[in-house]
Scaffold this active site. Structure first.
Site, PDB file in Angstrom:
ATOM      1  N   ASP A  97      -6.193  -9.583  -1.770  1.00 50.95           N
ATOM      2  CA  ASP A  97      -6.134 -10.382  -0.542  1.00 50.95           C
ATOM      3  C   ASP A  97      -7.269 -11.387  -0.439  1.00 50.95           C
ATOM      4  OD1 ASP A  97      -3.801  -9.323   0.710  1.00 50.95           O
ATOM      5  OD2 ASP A  97      -4.906  -7.484   1.110  1.00 50.95           O
TER       6      ASP A  97
ATOM      7  N   LYS B 260     -17.260  -5.247  -3.400  1.00 47.09           N
ATOM      8  CA  LYS B 260     -15.812  -5.360  -3.229  1.00 47.09           C
ATOM      9  C   LYS B 260     -15.204  -6.294  -4.276  1.00 47.09           C
ATOM     10  CE  LYS B 260     -13.472  -4.633   0.331  1.00 47.09           C
ATOM     11  NZ  LYS B 260     -12.743  -4.536   1.626  1.00 47.09           N
TER      12      LYS B 260
ATOM     13  N   GLY C 118      -5.770   3.308  -2.539  1.00 50.50           N
ATOM     14  CA  GLY C 118      -4.741   3.401  -3.564  1.00 50.50           C
ATOM     15  C   GLY C 118      -5.246   3.973  -4.870  1.00 50.50           C
TER      16      GLY C 118
ATOM     17  N   ASP D  12       0.825  -1.201   0.000  1.00 50.57           N
ATOM     18  CA  ASP D  12       0.000   0.000   0.000  1.00 50.57           C
ATOM     19  C   ASP D  12       0.861   1.253   0.000  1.00 50.57           C
ATOM     20  OD1 ASP D  12      -2.194  -1.631   0.117  1.00 50.57           O
ATOM     21  OD2 ASP D  12      -2.553  -1.359   2.251  1.00 50.57           O
TER      22      ASP D  12
END
Length: 567
Positions: free
Chosen positions: A259, A402, A476, A127
């Site tokens: 992830d 998501k 990000g 990140d």
């Protein structure tokens, strides 16, 4: 606030809600009288707080001075790049709000959030290194300090610490190889992509500043030993080569960028494979500059063989697959009943330079036809529901949310850049507008985020709340969209010796201007597009001198420069 309007602030208890504090001050003014009121917010011990408050006993001059200082500080950063295009949405984001968002993310990393409960116990490696990229063209010295810090969080085996503690002490840290690190941070293993983000970040810094001496600066590793920046990067390549899966692609380790996609310690990620391919391209540039001939030859041979392997394993007729599980299952192939088309391998195949022009166009066309929506491109399609493998953790989210076919905003920046690299200005700008906060003000009741900052994700077409965005500010997205717009749409692409101008814009942009500070020199760039092209260079004139192509060597720059690029 309603309490101010109705005069009833009272003491209210907020239970599991977004609390709000409101201050009011009642004053009575005589005719012609003025008063200055300063509201101070902070936390100090009482004695120190009293001293701060005393500084504002006569607030008018103090506040005026501090406000001017604040403006000057921001202008010193934001004035390093200013654009004037036919798009007010593009201008306000690039000149102000995307830049501001980048600085907030750069300063805080993802270590605090208004949305997620609690506080991280350190900086995420990937990140933080990604976030640096968004401000390099605006504040390279700030970027340098953070790059040094992140290099000092690289383990001497070449991998990155998944989480860098707030108390980070270079040379004395334990690592994922130590049980103590795992217990303290909760990160049980290395991630496959962490150190690979160093390559584009270091390259962007050196190219923007021309500070090639940075390659020879000695920086400690996280656990022990020290080495030059150049050696740090060589060890990052070695780390990937030391952690290959059964097919010879980088092993998935704990996770790659996603992830929620656990391919397994010996699974293999095409995303990481493409990052690794790109890393070798960048390191080869540095090796050539260093005249490290033997290593250049090693990289050329390794990259050629590796590229052929990735092509064989990951190209599936009209798309790149997402990778392989430990059991050998191919994720993202066209025949799969779910998640048979993924966004990131398509954009990164272009960014990395691995895809041929034909492959790049086919893959990006597939994205536009399969994944694009009016709010941006979804991460993959169809959503996981009944056919998720064990490592497909995205299935825990509702479809369209998501990583489960949501519009993951960070990926939009890579898509903008990929389309721009292929010269597709219309598409690049379309993707910018679909996800731009400044272009969402006619649907604020759907988006439900501030009209000036990016959110982490927007719910996709499979969600009943299609278009609703979440997790603002610390994402990000700020960095990737800034890079996609500056290097992609505006086409400002520095290298070690100068600056290439390769805009990819809508055909309707017949004229636009850029003010840029490059290595201490002022550039006023006028781009003319009389024939309504999306990209390509017809001529480039620097201070009245016509250049051979669209490249400006630094040695030709004066203190102030007039540049005219005709598409």
């Amino acid at each position: 606030p309603e309490g101010i309007v109705c005069g009833d602030l009272g003491d209210k208890t907020s239970y599991n809600e977004n609390s709000c504090g409101a201050l009011s001050c009642k004053i009575t003014l005589k005719a012609g009288e003025t008063r200055t009121i300063a509201f101070l917010l902070g936390m100090k011990p009482s004695s120190e707080a009293a001293e701060v408050i005393r500084c504002y006993e006569n607030p008018a001059p103090t506040v005026a001075e501090e406000l001017e200082a604040l403006k000057a500080d921001w202008n010193s950063k934001l004035d390093n790049l200013k654009v004037s295009t036919p798009s007010p949405e593009f201008d306000t984001m690039i000149n102000t709000w995307n830049a501001y968002n980048c600085f907030m993310t750069f300063i805080w990393s993802r270590a605090a959030s208004f949305i997620y409960c609690g506080l991280r116990n350190g900086y995420g490696y990937r990140d933080t290194v990604q976030d640096i990229q968004g401000i390099i063209h605006l504040a390279p010295e700030m970027a340098l300090e953070k790059i040094r810090f992140m290099l000092s969080a690289q383990v001497n085996n070449g991998g990155g610490l998944p989480l860098v503690k707030f108390t980070h002490t270079p040379g004395k840290e334990d690592t994922p190889d130590d049980a103590s690190y795992v217990q303290e941070t909760g990160h049980p293993a290395y991630r496959a992509d962490d150190a690979l983000w160093l390559f584009p970040t270091v390259y962007k810094y050196i190219s923007e500043t021309g500070n090639t001496a940075f390659l020879d600066e000695v920086i400690p590793f996280a656990n022990k030993d020290e080495a030059t920046v150049y050696e740090h990067l060589k060890r990052a390549v070695a780390f990937s080569l030391d952690h290959l899966g059964p097919h010879g692609m980088p092993a998935g380790l704990y996770a790659d960028w996603n992830d929620c996609l656990r391919l397994g310690a010996n699974g293999e990620s095409s995303f990481v494979a493409l990052q690794f391919y790109y890393a070798m391209t960048i390191l080869k540039i540095f090796a050539e500059y260093k005249k490290d001939t033997e290593y250049v030859q090693y990289l050329e041979e390794t990259q050629k063989a590796f590229g052929e392997k990735v092509q064989e394993l990951c190209w599936d007729n009209d798309r790149f697959v997402r990778g392989y599980t430990e059991s050998g299952e191919r994720i993202g192939e066209a025949a799969a009943p779910e998640a048979n088309m993924w966004l990131n391998p398509q954009s990164w195949a272009v960014i990395s330079g691995l895809a041929s022009p034909e492959q790049g166009d086919a893959a990006l066309n597939n994205v536009y036809e399969r994944l694009n929506t009016k709010y941006g491109a979804i991460l993959m399609d169809p959503p996981y529901h009944a056919h998720a493998f064990d490592g497909a953790l995205a299935v825990i989210y509702n479809q369209g949310t998501k990583e489960n076919s949501g519009i993951f905003s960070q990926s939009q920046g890579w898509l903008i850049l990929a389309e721009a690299l292929r010269g597709h200005g219309e598409r690049a700008f379309t993707y910018f507008m679909e996800n731009s906060p400044a272009a969402q003000n006619d649907c604020a009741e759907i988006r439900r985020l501030e009209p000036y900052c990016y959110g982490q994700f927007t719910e996709g077409k499979a969600s009943k709340h299609f278009g609703r965005s979440h997790v603002h500010w610390l994402t990000g997205t700020a960095s990737t969209v800034m890079v996609g717009c500056v290097e992609g749409i505006l086409g400002l692409r520095p290298d070690l010796e100068g600056l290439r101008l390769s805009p990819s814009v809508p055909k309707s942009w017949k004229h636009f201007e850029i003010e840029k500070v490059f290595r201490g020199k002022q550039l006023h760039i006028s781009v003319e597009n009389p024939d309504e092209k999306e990209s390509g260079c017809c001529s480039l004139v620097l201070n009245g001198q016509k250049l051979a192509d669209n490249y400006i060597p630094e040695k030709l720059l004066q203190d102030k420069n007039e540049v005219i690029l005709t598409l």
